[in-house]
Scaffold this motif. Sequence first.
Motif, PDB file in Angstrom:
ATOM      1  N   ILE A  94       0.635  -1.358  -0.003  1.00  0.00           N
ATOM      2  CA  ILE A  94      -0.188  -0.077  -0.134  1.00  0.00           C
ATOM      3  C   ILE A  94       0.818   1.087   0.063  1.00  0.00           C
ATOM      4  CG2 ILE A  94      -1.772   1.259   1.283  1.00  0.00           C
ATOM      5  CD1 ILE A  94      -2.921  -1.349   2.200  1.00  0.00           C
ATOM      6  N   GLY A  95       2.096   1.256   0.655  1.00  0.00           N
ATOM      7  CA  GLY A  95       2.845   2.204   0.765  1.00  0.00           C
ATOM      8  C   GLY A  95       3.555   2.800  -0.597  1.00  0.00           C
ATOM      9  N   ALA A 137     -13.824  -0.779  10.629  1.00  0.00           N
ATOM     10  CA  ALA A 137     -13.320  -2.069   9.937  1.00  0.00           C
ATOM     11  C   ALA A 137     -11.798  -2.297   9.574  1.00  0.00           C
ATOM     12  CB  ALA A 137     -14.125  -1.910   8.452  1.00  0.00           C
ATOM     13  N   VAL A 138     -11.138  -1.322   9.362  1.00  0.00           N
ATOM     14  CA  VAL A 138      -9.795  -1.627   9.150  1.00  0.00           C
ATOM     15  C   VAL A 138      -9.154  -2.117  10.501  1.00  0.00           C
ATOM     16  CG1 VAL A 138      -7.614  -0.244   9.028  1.00  0.00           C
ATOM     17  CG2 VAL A 138      -9.468   0.211   7.285  1.00  0.00           C
ATOM     18  N   GLN A 139      -9.445  -1.630  11.514  1.00  0.00           N
ATOM     19  CA  GLN A 139      -8.992  -2.076  13.016  1.00  0.00           C
ATOM     20  C   GLN A 139      -9.288  -3.372  13.243  1.00  0.00           C
ATOM     21  OE1 GLN A 139      -6.914  -0.673  14.939  1.00  0.00           O
ATOM     22  NE2 GLN A 139      -6.886  -2.113  16.308  1.00  0.00           N
ATOM     23  N   GLU A 140     -10.464  -3.841  12.814  1.00  0.00           N
ATOM     24  CA  GLU A 140     -10.903  -5.166  12.811  1.00  0.00           C
ATOM     25  C   GLU A 140      -9.953  -6.038  12.110  1.00  0.00           C
ATOM     26  OE1 GLU A 140     -13.508  -7.039  14.629  1.00  0.00           O
ATOM     27  OE2 GLU A 140     -13.244  -5.026  16.021  1.00  0.00           O
ATOM     28  N   ALA A 141      -9.867  -5.695  10.823  1.00  0.00           N
ATOM     29  CA  ALA A 141      -8.926  -6.411  10.099  1.00  0.00           C
ATOM     30  C   ALA A 141      -7.520  -6.666  10.470  1.00  0.00           C
ATOM     31  CB  ALA A 141      -8.814  -5.724   8.476  1.00  0.00           C
ATOM     32  N   LEU A 170      -3.626   1.139   7.681  1.00  0.00           N
ATOM     33  CA  LEU A 170      -3.152  -0.440   7.777  1.00  0.00           C
ATOM     34  C   LEU A 170      -1.578  -0.445   8.183  1.00  0.00           C
ATOM     35  CD1 LEU A 170      -5.299  -1.861   5.070  1.00  0.00           C
ATOM     36  CD2 LEU A 170      -5.407  -2.622   7.390  1.00  0.00           C
ATOM     37  N   PRO A 171      -1.091  -1.362   8.752  1.00  0.00           N
ATOM     38  CA  PRO A 171       0.139  -1.741   9.319  1.00  0.00           C
ATOM     39  C   PRO A 171       1.002  -1.738   8.020  1.00  0.00           C
ATOM     40  CG  PRO A 171      -1.111  -2.917  10.622  1.00  0.00           C
ATOM     41  CD  PRO A 171      -2.060  -2.439   9.502  1.00  0.00           C
ATOM     42  N   PRO A 197      -3.219 -13.644   3.017  1.00  0.00           N
ATOM     43  CA  PRO A 197      -3.477 -12.716   4.010  1.00  0.00           C
ATOM     44  C   PRO A 197      -2.979 -11.303   4.124  1.00  0.00           C
ATOM     45  CG  PRO A 197      -2.607 -15.097   4.686  1.00  0.00           C
ATOM     46  CD  PRO A 197      -2.569 -14.812   3.392  1.00  0.00           C
ATOM     47  N   ARG A 198      -3.617 -10.458   4.870  1.00  0.00           N
ATOM     48  CA  ARG A 198      -2.955  -8.872   5.073  1.00  0.00           C
ATOM     49  C   ARG A 198      -2.953  -8.237   3.386  1.00  0.00           C
ATOM     50  NH1 ARG A 198      -0.143 -12.155   8.165  1.00  0.00           N
ATOM     51  NH2 ARG A 198       1.537 -12.254   6.567  1.00  0.00           N
TER      52      ARG A 198
END
Length: 217
Positions: A94-95, A137-141, A170-171, A197-198
């Motif tokens: 994403i970055g 929702a992002v935090q839940e993910a 997201l991290p 995942p992720r």
Amino acid sequence: MYEAYLAAGAPTLNEMAMAIADLDADDDMVKAAPSRDTIQRIIKTPALPARQADVVALVTVLTRLSGGETEQAAQRAARLWLDARLERPLGQLIGELDPIDLEVHRAIDVEESPRPSGLPALPAYVSRPHDRVLRGAVQEATTGRSQLVMLVGGSSTGKTRACWEAVQQLPEGWRLWHPIDPERPGAALADLAQVAPRTVVWINESHHYLFSRPVPR
């Protein structure tokens, strides 16, 4: 690996290390003797183990402890390790993405008043009530619970931009996959099963993906 560990009755680190030490040194399947620390990393962390031989050795002893067929299990473990090592995950980090490539609208240029040089491509963002829902929702993910979110609204109301702002939370290491080439439904169907995942699956303009074309009579 974890399935083999559970099938063996979740042995302790000491038990696994002792079982590896007792392996026959002449066994062609076993070419490594991973340390206690290495065994712990393999069992407890999601990262791909650095050495295939360590995986094969550990799977061999775990399969033996569970009474399974060791040669078949070792061969399968070696193959799966190699597949994972060669796998190229879908999407991009994403970055490293440009929001314009994800169909986020640029700031509007007015012909009579051109935009000064040096300004960013996107206008300043003003958070709205739905952004709090997206952040939730992002935090839940991030805690391991997959989420499906769809924003509905008229044209140019900021749906895509809101999603872009949300995924920025997201991290590091999360990826985003935007199935669009050569055509949206086909691109999504071709690789959907390969989503790792992720990973964010970015379905912009969902009607292009979900509505089938009428069949000519």
